[in-house]
Design a protein around this motif. Structure first.
Motif, PDB file in Angstrom:
ATOM      1  N   LEU A  24      -4.314 -15.585  32.412  1.00 56.56           N
ATOM      2  CA  LEU A  24      -4.000 -14.492  33.334  1.00 56.56           C
ATOM      3  C   LEU A  24      -5.021 -13.362  33.265  1.00 56.56           C
ATOM      4  CD1 LEU A  24      -0.126 -14.290  32.902  1.00 56.56           C
ATOM      5  CD2 LEU A  24      -1.377 -15.197  34.867  1.00 56.56           C
ATOM      6  N   ASN A  25      -5.585 -13.134  32.108  1.00 60.41           N
ATOM      7  CA  ASN A  25      -6.530 -12.026  31.926  1.00 60.41           C
ATOM      8  C   ASN A  25      -7.984 -12.420  32.145  1.00 60.41           C
ATOM      9  OD1 ASN A  25      -4.643  -9.990  31.298  1.00 60.41           O
ATOM     10  ND2 ASN A  25      -4.430 -10.850  29.242  1.00 60.41           N
ATOM     11  N   ARG A  71      -6.148 -17.390  43.003  1.00 55.44           N
ATOM     12  CA  ARG A  71      -6.230 -18.844  43.017  1.00 55.44           C
ATOM     13  C   ARG A  71      -6.620 -19.381  41.634  1.00 55.44           C
ATOM     14  NH1 ARG A  71      -8.777 -21.169  48.166  1.00 55.44           N
ATOM     15  NH2 ARG A  71      -6.806 -20.358  48.858  1.00 55.44           N
ATOM     16  N   GLU A  72      -7.580 -18.757  40.967  1.00 58.26           N
ATOM     17  CA  GLU A  72      -7.989 -19.181  39.627  1.00 58.26           C
ATOM     18  C   GLU A  72      -6.869 -18.968  38.620  1.00 58.26           C
ATOM     19  OE1 GLU A  72     -11.715 -17.649  38.189  1.00 58.26           O
ATOM     20  OE2 GLU A  72     -12.637 -17.879  40.171  1.00 58.26           O
ATOM     21  N   ALA A  89      -5.057 -21.931  36.556  1.00 53.35           N
ATOM     22  CA  ALA A  89      -5.042 -21.908  35.088  1.00 53.35           C
ATOM     23  C   ALA A  89      -3.613 -21.946  34.563  1.00 53.35           C
ATOM     24  CB  ALA A  89      -5.770 -20.674  34.580  1.00 53.35           C
ATOM     25  N   LEU A  90      -2.711 -21.230  35.243  1.00 59.53           N
ATOM     26  CA  LEU A  90      -1.303 -21.207  34.829  1.00 59.53           C
ATOM     27  C   LEU A  90      -0.689 -22.598  34.960  1.00 59.53           C
ATOM     28  CD1 LEU A  90       1.065 -19.440  33.940  1.00 59.53           C
ATOM     29  CD2 LEU A  90       1.548 -19.027  36.351  1.00 59.53           C
ATOM     30  N   ILE A  91      -0.950 -23.262  36.068  1.00 64.64           N
ATOM     31  CA  ILE A  91      -0.425 -24.615  36.268  1.00 64.64           C
ATOM     32  C   ILE A  91      -1.022 -25.569  35.237  1.00 64.64           C
ATOM     33  CG2 ILE A  91      -0.443 -26.596  37.839  1.00 64.64           C
ATOM     34  CD1 ILE A  91      -0.128 -24.580  40.146  1.00 64.64           C
ATOM     35  N   GLU A  92      -2.302 -25.450  34.961  1.00 67.82           N
ATOM     36  CA  GLU A  92      -2.937 -26.325  33.972  1.00 67.82           C
ATOM     37  C   GLU A  92      -2.312 -26.155  32.588  1.00 67.82           C
ATOM     38  OE1 GLU A  92      -5.088 -29.298  32.450  1.00 67.82           O
ATOM     39  OE2 GLU A  92      -4.926 -28.787  34.568  1.00 67.82           O
ATOM     40  N   VAL A 149       3.434 -22.759  41.607  1.00 70.07           N
ATOM     41  CA  VAL A 149       3.709 -21.395  41.177  1.00 70.07           C
ATOM     42  C   VAL A 149       4.338 -20.675  42.355  1.00 70.07           C
ATOM     43  CG1 VAL A 149       2.728 -19.216  40.384  1.00 70.07           C
ATOM     44  CG2 VAL A 149       1.818 -21.368  39.524  1.00 70.07           C
ATOM     45  N   CYS A 150       5.490 -20.099  42.147  1.00 71.33           N
ATOM     46  CA  CYS A 150       6.151 -19.338  43.182  1.00 71.33           C
ATOM     47  C   CYS A 150       6.116 -17.861  42.787  1.00 71.33           C
ATOM     48  CB  CYS A 150       7.603 -19.789  43.328  1.00 71.33           C
ATOM     49  SG  CYS A 150       7.753 -21.506  43.828  1.00 71.33           S
TER      50      CYS A 150
END
Length: 161
Positions: free
Chosen positions: A127-128, A134-135, A139-142, A156-157
């Motif tokens: 996140l940081n 989009r990135e 990254a969160l989904i990965e 991601v919602c």
């Protein structure tokens, strides 16, 4: 039997055979001693290759969380004397089993906490690391896919109040 516990493998990995041999050496009345579970005897020490048919085994169950885990078998000629002596050994094995189970439970709990902290650390880093939405979402989904390896897809919602 608790899922985390495989008493058969614990007793095989440790030097229990030496302990059982030591019991045979120090107790002249004991003719054989063994450890077993539901599948049968898996660790056995005898003074003679074949135990006499006239000897019956004294069997002591070891339990964990109200489930029988191990049976300790003792073959002896003097049953009364050996029962008193043998109860100390069974108490020791029961205490060891409970201690080992507790130690493993604490270790697993610590590992679970470490995994959770590591997961959130990776999420925070993702996140940081970028200001591009989009990135960040990729990254969160990965990171979530790494946490749940069987997941093939993710979404991601975002909710804005």
């Amino acid at each position: 039997m608790p899922e985390r516990l495989s008493a058969r493998s614990w007793f095989k990995k440790r030097k229990w055979k030496k302990l059982l041999e030591g019991i045979l050496e120090t107790s002249p009345d004991v003719k054989g001693i063994a450890l077993g579970d539901k599948k049968g005897i898996f660790l056995e020490v005898k003074k003679n290759k074949a135990l006499s048919d006239s000897l019956s085994a004294i069997v002591y169950p070891l339990s964990l969380e109200n489930q029988e885990v191990i049976k300790v078998y003792l073959w002896t000629e003097d049953r009364e004397t050996s029962e008193k002596y043998f109860k100390n050994l069974v108490s020791f094995l029961q205490l060891w089993l409970e201690t080992e189970y507790s130690r493993r439970a604490v270790t697993e709990e610590a590992l679970d906490r470490y995994r959770e902290i590591s997961f959130f650390n990776h999420i925070a880093f993702a996140l940081n690391s970028s200001l591009d939405l989009r990135e960040v979402t990729s990254a969160l989904i990965e990171e979530c896919r790494k946490a749940v390896p069987i997941a093939k897809y993710g979404a991601v919602c975002l909710y804005d109040k």
